[in-house]
Design a protein around this motif. Sequence first.
Motif: not given
Length: 299
Positions: A66-77
């Motif tokens: 995963p390369r979204m860091g602080a921008g990781t959304t609920y859906f991405a999680l």
Amino acid sequence: MKIWILAKKKTFDSFENRRFQEEAKRTGVELQMVAPEEFDIIVTKEGRKSILHNGNPVDLPDCLIPRMGAGTTYFALAVIRHLERLGVFVLNSSQSIETAKDKLATLQILAANNVPIPKTMLAKFPLNIDFVEKEFMYPLIIKTVSGSYGKGVFLCENRAQLEDIADLIEISKDPKINVIIQEFVTSSKGKDIRVFVVGGRAIGAMLRTAREGKFKANFSAGGTVALFNLNPPVEWLAVELAKLVGLDVAGIDILFDGNGYKVCEVNSSPGFEGFERATGLNVPQEIYNYIRVRLEGSL
């Protein structure tokens, strides 16, 4: 070895993701860029789990990065968690990403484990300025709880500036904006140390220095970078913090505090353009090598 990198589509061509693709091509890694919105997740009460990519069944990767860091959304999680439960090795885990994106939660973990950190308070609005002034000296730092690349970080040098920022935040009325107030560590003004940790090992560090007249040392904010020779206290702090938060790959920001150090924050998806420039290290290669070790015997 088949790897997916989970990222926002607009960042597929970022420096970091291009470097991952270059190194994958050089070393024979089968790499695919994927975005959260490309997936559908199905879970039934019978326990059948499935994941569709662009509407179709798909062979799962050996590893997800995963390369979204602080921008990781609920859906991405949710996508990350689902792949974890299907047996995919995920670097970093959904739990560690969720913890790291919350700066206050990270600091609470560190404080509970006696790791040196700047004094921090969760702000509530309307902000009681008098109370803040009893607890903190000017200048002080205001940060959004979730943020990266130096965004959402403000320096308040006096009461008037604090009142202005407090008014702006309160007027926005955005319930998703949570703010912390933090001690300004004067001996680290305009400079800090970024340590890169991979697999429980500090692979290197750089000194970041802010532009003249600025206080943010981030390379992405125009700061300069130089090699920092790791010493035992800095190396221990970085490795210990990554372990406490549960991160296999982490960027640890450390402040100078007199003759010692304090931990500023942790990043679960650190940028590394400045880091590679300062250290000469090959970050994707380090990460791929660690993945091979972790997957040894299963490939």
